[in-house]
Write an enzyme that holds these catalytic residues in place. Structure first.
Site, short mmCIF file in Angstrom:
data_model
loop_
_atom_site.label_atom_id
_atom_site.label_comp_id
_atom_site.label_asym_id
_atom_site.label_seq_id
_atom_site.Cartn_x
_atom_site.Cartn_y
_atom_site.Cartn_z
N GLU A 119 26.82 24.65 16.62
CA GLU A 119 27.96 23.80 16.99
C GLU A 119 29.19 24.22 16.20
OE1 GLU A 119 28.84 21.36 19.38
OE2 GLU A 119 30.73 21.71 18.33
N ASP A 121 32.14 22.56 16.27
CA ASP A 121 32.98 21.43 15.89
C ASP A 121 32.06 20.31 15.40
OD1 ASP A 121 35.21 19.83 15.61
OD2 ASP A 121 35.38 19.34 17.73
N LYS A 136 34.12 4.13 27.18
CA LYS A 136 33.39 2.92 27.57
C LYS A 136 33.62 1.78 26.58
CE LYS A 136 33.05 5.00 30.55
NZ LYS A 136 33.32 6.39 30.97
N TYR A 271 38.23 10.26 38.09
CA TYR A 271 37.50 9.36 37.19
C TYR A 271 38.34 8.94 35.99
CZ TYR A 271 33.01 10.33 39.43
OH TYR A 271 31.98 10.41 40.31
N ASP A 410 29.02 21.16 31.64
CA ASP A 410 30.36 21.38 32.17
C ASP A 410 30.70 22.87 32.28
OD1 ASP A 410 30.60 18.66 32.21
OD2 ASP A 410 32.40 18.56 30.95
N HIS A 546 14.66 -12.70 42.58
CA HIS A 546 15.77 -13.51 43.08
C HIS A 546 16.16 -14.53 42.02
CE1 HIS A 546 18.29 -15.72 45.84
NE2 HIS A 546 17.70 -16.84 45.43
C1 LIG Z 1 37.55 10.66 29.03
C2 LIG Z 1 36.21 11.12 29.57
C3 LIG Z 1 35.26 10.18 29.95
C4 LIG Z 1 34.03 10.59 30.43
N1 LIG Z 1 33.13 9.63 30.80
C5 LIG Z 1 31.94 10.00 31.29
C6 LIG Z 1 30.98 9.03 31.65
O1 LIG Z 1 31.20 7.83 31.54
N2 LIG Z 1 29.79 9.46 32.13
C7 LIG Z 1 29.51 10.78 32.28
O2 LIG Z 1 28.42 11.13 32.73
N3 LIG Z 1 30.39 11.73 31.93
C8 LIG Z 1 31.60 11.37 31.44
N4 LIG Z 1 32.50 12.34 31.07
C9 LIG Z 1 32.13 13.75 31.24
C10 LIG Z 1 31.23 14.20 30.08
O3 LIG Z 1 31.88 13.95 28.86
C11 LIG Z 1 30.89 15.67 30.21
O4 LIG Z 1 30.37 15.92 31.49
C12 LIG Z 1 29.87 16.07 29.16
O5 LIG Z 1 30.39 15.86 27.89
C13 LIG Z 1 29.48 17.54 29.31
O6 LIG Z 1 28.53 17.84 28.34
P1 LIG Z 1 28.31 19.35 27.82
O7 LIG Z 1 27.18 19.27 26.88
O8 LIG Z 1 28.26 20.26 28.96
O9 LIG Z 1 29.65 19.71 27.04
P2 LIG Z 1 30.43 19.02 25.85
O10 LIG Z 1 30.09 17.60 25.72
O11 LIG Z 1 31.86 19.36 26.08
O12 LIG Z 1 29.89 19.76 24.54
C14 LIG Z 1 30.09 21.11 24.32
C15 LIG Z 1 29.97 21.38 22.84
O13 LIG Z 1 29.97 22.76 22.63
C16 LIG Z 1 30.73 23.06 21.48
N5 LIG Z 1 31.15 24.47 21.61
C17 LIG Z 1 31.96 25.01 22.53
N6 LIG Z 1 32.04 26.35 22.37
C18 LIG Z 1 31.26 26.66 21.32
C19 LIG Z 1 30.92 27.88 20.68
N7 LIG Z 1 31.36 29.06 21.12
N8 LIG Z 1 30.09 27.82 19.61
C20 LIG Z 1 29.59 26.64 19.17
N9 LIG Z 1 29.88 25.46 19.75
C21 LIG Z 1 30.69 25.47 20.81
C22 LIG Z 1 31.87 22.07 21.54
O14 LIG Z 1 32.46 21.91 20.26
C23 LIG Z 1 31.13 20.83 22.01
O15 LIG Z 1 30.64 20.08 20.95
C24 LIG Z 1 33.73 11.96 30.55
C25 LIG Z 1 34.67 12.92 30.14
C26 LIG Z 1 35.89 12.50 29.65
C27 LIG Z 1 36.88 13.53 29.21
N1 LIG Z 2 32.63 7.78 34.47
C1 LIG Z 2 32.45 9.09 34.52
O1 LIG Z 2 31.38 9.58 34.85
C2 LIG Z 2 33.57 9.99 34.14
C3 LIG Z 2 34.69 9.48 33.52
C4 LIG Z 2 35.70 10.36 33.18
C5 LIG Z 2 35.57 11.71 33.45
N2 LIG Z 2 34.46 12.17 34.04
C6 LIG Z 2 34.32 13.60 34.36
O2 LIG Z 2 35.39 14.31 33.81
C7 LIG Z 2 35.89 15.23 34.74
C8 LIG Z 2 37.38 15.23 34.71
O3 LIG Z 2 37.92 13.98 35.18
P1 LIG Z 2 39.34 13.92 35.86
O4 LIG Z 2 39.60 12.53 36.31
O5 LIG Z 2 40.32 14.60 34.96
O6 LIG Z 2 39.18 14.92 37.09
P2 LIG Z 2 38.87 14.65 38.63
O7 LIG Z 2 38.57 15.98 39.19
O8 LIG Z 2 37.92 13.54 38.81
O9 LIG Z 2 40.27 14.15 39.22
C9 LIG Z 2 41.45 14.89 39.08
C10 LIG Z 2 42.46 14.39 40.10
O10 LIG Z 2 43.71 14.97 39.78
C11 LIG Z 2 44.34 15.42 40.97
N3 LIG Z 2 45.27 16.49 40.56
C12 LIG Z 2 44.95 17.72 40.11
N4 LIG Z 2 46.06 18.41 39.77
C13 LIG Z 2 47.12 17.58 40.01
C14 LIG Z 2 48.53 17.69 39.84
N5 LIG Z 2 49.10 18.80 39.37
N6 LIG Z 2 49.32 16.64 40.16
C15 LIG Z 2 48.75 15.51 40.65
N7 LIG Z 2 47.41 15.34 40.82
C16 LIG Z 2 46.61 16.36 40.50
C17 LIG Z 2 43.19 15.86 41.85
O11 LIG Z 2 43.55 15.85 43.21
C18 LIG Z 2 42.13 14.79 41.52
O12 LIG Z 2 42.23 13.66 42.35
C19 LIG Z 2 35.38 14.84 36.11
O13 LIG Z 2 34.72 15.95 36.64
C20 LIG Z 2 34.42 13.73 35.87
O14 LIG Z 2 33.15 14.04 36.40
C21 LIG Z 2 33.47 11.33 34.41
#
Ligand SMILES: Cc1cc2nc3c(=O)[nH]c(=O)nc-3n(C[C@H](O)[C@H](O)[C@H](O)COP(=O)(O)OP(=O)(O)OC[C@H]3O[C@@H](n4cnc5c(N)ncnc54)[C@H](O)[C@@H]3O)c2cc1C
Ligand SMILES: NC(=O)c1ccc[n+]([C@@H]2O[C@H](COP(=O)([O-])OP(=O)(O)OC[C@H]3O[C@@H](n4cnc5c(N)ncnc54)[C@H](O)[C@@H]3O)[C@@H](O)[C@H]2O)c1
Length: 578
Positions: A119, A121, A136, A271, A410, A546
């Site tokens: 990791e 970070d 959340k 989202y 991701d 229910h």
């Molecule tokens: C605001 C927000 C809200 C969200 N809410 C939800 C939700 O409610 N439910 C949901 O399902 N998803 C949600 N998501 C999406 C979710 O956070 C991501 O889909 C998820 O974190 C992806 O997990 P990951 O393990 O692929 O990557 P990450 O969680 O991004 O973890 C990747 C890790 O790899 C590390 N890393 C990167 N490159 C290197 C390297 N070269 N060497 C060592 N370490 C490295 C990074 O530091 C990081 O710790 C949300 C995202 C955002 C931004």
């Molecule tokens: N509850 C959850 O599971 C949750 C919560 C937050 C984020 N996420 C994950 O994080 C990822 C990113 O979320 P997000 O909301 O940033 O992306 P998203 O892909 O859900 O939505 C992005 C939106 O921005 C619009 N858009 C893109 N470029 C634009 C521009 N230049 N001007 C105006 N509109 C534009 C797109 O048409 C789209 O509707 C998503 O893939 C989602 O799965 C999940």
């Protein structure tokens, strides 16, 4: 030939016996010959290019001559290699300790694999530190504030409360403390199970070889039978948008809740945009959405999107511009507000310029895969995403599988959700352990944690209809309302809809979409049914307590009209002994 021991992966004796009994031999151009012996049995094997040194669910190599509990006596006599190391420090090395990496690491240990996670970070990645978890926590506050400010709703329940206030810093602390707690839980769970947590930026320098350390000083090398890339994503900021982290920011900054702007533009109504609109409007901001496509929430089933607009947008202090791109955004400076220049998405003609207090950029996420050294194994990323097959095995520039290299979460862009990342990780470990496993992404649920929530699994109605046309089957739609549900009405939360798209000929569930109270929890009955391959006829006779919200789905399954031959399933018709 030098003998090396098989490490860890515990393989049942019967499986070993049948392995040795099978006299067929494999061959391929990149075959790595080896002689395996176990309890007096010997077999010449060829570790194929796709599974070198990972046969039998056991992982070859590691400490030479080590005696392995459970597989005592199983030995591999010098599997020669094609440039890969002959012995390995680890069975599995995961780069990135987000939820995907964490899920994979825990499952790897369960499968008896020696595991390290690198990791760069902090443990927990986006979800724990800058995503699901703190968002959340903020949404928990916004839900309560919304309720406490809804005089009409409270009065109808017979409740009177004095005006509710919030302390911004305390709300921010709640989110930050929760992230710290969950980060600690994740770290401890890995340490307790013996996962080595290695600090530094990792990269792939050769097949089965990882280097890690500080940026520019990655000086430690480890070898791994299998490497899993789980490096996640970062906010995507379109060109022309200047982030200052104070008045123009992404979710990374917004989650710190350093201030509550009176008027905030949210660019993107996916989202992140939708969840933050729930938070900001509950805490007193006015919101303007800017959405590039022709309607808000374009990713959702259109009918659910329309209803969401009626419930989550129209009654709130939210206005919107759709079909426009934020071409240029300039942060507030010298007493001037944030300036947002809009252009028509299709024609690129300039539209108006907005002046707001702040702008949240929620326009999607970009993979974090730079500097991973993928060129060393002939992998070319696609818009930064790591190409993978349905088993998350990384594909090289020619579309061939790169042996022992996987990418989850991701970074592969298949489904950017925390639980999808983790499920992909578990699926990969199953394969490494010798059990074929393909994750059905159509069974992975998603939820948006607004008030009320939205959830979904499988196809939207237009997607299902397009597939039906292509493959020549019929599609039906069933719907139930929360208004008919006793529990929802007792809570005075009758706004909501559940919708199922299905095949009337087979009873197959193609998609389920819910908007309503606790929709995020309710979706699992449908997602589990899809994952298990259950049809409507299998679950429509299941009994629900229910009065519960889950009766919304009970009604949904029962209201489906199946063709005669599909109505009575064999399972349901089976007599039950009492
Ligand atoms: C605001 C927000 C809200 C969200 N809410 C939800 C939700 O409610 N439910 C949901 O399902 N998803 C949600 N998501 C999406 C979710 O956070 C991501 O889909 C998820 O974190 C992806 O997990 P990951 O393990 O692929 O990557 P990450 O969680 O991004 O973890 C990747 C890790 O790899 C590390 N890393 C990167 N490159 C290197 C390297 N070269 N060497 C060592 N370490 C490295 C990074 O530091 C990081 O710790 C949300 C995202 C955002 C931004
Ligand atoms: N509850 C959850 O599971 C949750 C919560 C937050 C984020 N996420 C994950 O994080 C990822 C990113 O979320 P997000 O909301 O940033 O992306 P998203 O892909 O859900 O939505 C992005 C939106 O921005 C619009 N858009 C893109 N470029 C634009 C521009 N230049 N001007 C105006 N509109 C534009 C797109 O048409 C789209 O509707 C998503 O893939 C989602 O799965 C999940």
């Amino acid at each position: 030939m030098e003998a090396i021991a098989v490490s860890r992966g515990l393989v049942g004796a019967s499986r070993l016996q049948s392995f040795f009994a099978d006299t067929s031999s494999s061959s391929s151009s990149s075959c790595v010959p080896a002689l395996i012996s176990y309890a007096g049995l010997k077999k010449n094997v060829c570790f194929s290019a796709s599974k070198p040194a990972c046969e039998l669910g056991a992982v070859v190599a590691a400490s030479r001559g080590a005696v392995v509990k459970g597989n005592r006596g199983l030995r591999v006599e010098a599997a020669a290699t094609n440039g890969s190391p002959q012995s390995f420090d680890y069975d599995v090395v995961i780069i990135g300790a987000g939820v995907g990496g964490h899920g994979a690491a825990l499952h790897a240990v369960e499968r008896g694999l020696k595991t390290a996670i690198v990791e760069g970070d902090v443990v927990g990645g986006t979800c724990v530190n800058r995503g699901c978890v703190p968002s959340k926590a903020l949404l928990a506050v916004s839900g309560r504030m919304r309720e406490l400010h809804d005089e009409h709703h409270l009065k109808s329940l017979g409740i009177q409360v004095a005006a509710a206030e919030y302390d911004r810093q305390a709300v921010a602390d709640h989110a930050n403390n929760l992230a710290t707690k969950i980060r600690g839980n994740l770290t401890n769970s890995m340490k307790a199970l013996g996962v080595d947590i290695l600090t530094g930026i990792g990269s792939v320098v050769a097949p089965q070889v990882v280097k890690y350390g500080r940026i520019g000083f990655a000086d430690k090398t480890i070898t791994a039978c299998n490497i899993i890339i789980a490096t996640g994503s970062v906010p995507f900021v379109p060109p022309g948008i200047e982030i200052d982290g104070k008045t123009v920011f992404t979710s990374d900054h917004a989650l710190k809740l350093e201030w509550i702007p009176d008027w905030i533009a949210i660019v993107g109504s996916g989202y992140i945009g939708l969840e933050f609109s729930d938070v900001y409007t509950a805490l007193g901001s006015e919101v303007t959405f800017i959405e590039a496509l022709d309607g808000l929430m374009p990713g959702f089933d259109p009918e659910i999107g329309k209803l969401a607009q009626r419930i989550l947008i129209n009654p709130r202090k939210i206005d919107y511009h759709v079909g426009v791109l934020a071409k240029k955004i300039t942060p507030a400076k010298d007493g001037k507000p944030v300036l947002i220049e809009l252009v028509d998405t299709k024609t690129k003609e300039p539209k108006e310029t907005l002046e707001v207090d702040a702008a949240l950029i929620a326009t999607g996420r970009a993979p974090f895969t730079k500097g991973l050294g993928l060129e060393n194994v002939n992998v070319v990323t696609q818009r930064g995403f790591v190409p993978v097959d349905e088993r998350m095995q990384v594909l090289d520039g020619e579309g061939n599988k790169v042996p022992n290299l996987y990418c989850i979460g991701d970074a592969n862009g298949k489904m950017m959700l925390a639980h999808a990342a983790s499920a992909q990780g578990i699926s990969v470990i199953e394969q490494i352990a010798g059990r074929d496993n393909v994750l059905n992404h159509n069974s992975v649920p998603a939820a948006c944690f607004t008030h009320p929530e939205i959830s979904m699994v499988g196809l939207t109605e237009p997607q299902a209809r397009a597939l039906a046309e292509k493959e020549g089957f019929k599609v039906s739609v069933a719907k139930t309302s929360f208004k008919a549900n006793t529990k929802a009405l007792a809570e005075n939360e009758g706004d909501g809809l559940a919708k199922m798209i299905y095949r009337p000929d087979t009873g197959e569930i193609l998609g389920v979409h819910i908007l309503g109270l606790h929709a995020a929890d309710l979706i699992h009955e449908a997602s589990n049914a899809i994952a298990m391959g259950n049809t409507i006829k299998d679950i429509k006779f299941a009994v629900h307590a229910h009065p519960t919200l889950s009766e919304v789905l009970d009604e949904l399954f029962k209201s489906a009209h199946l063709e005669d031959h599909a109505v009575v399933s064999e399972k349901a018709a089976e007599p039950v002994a009492v």
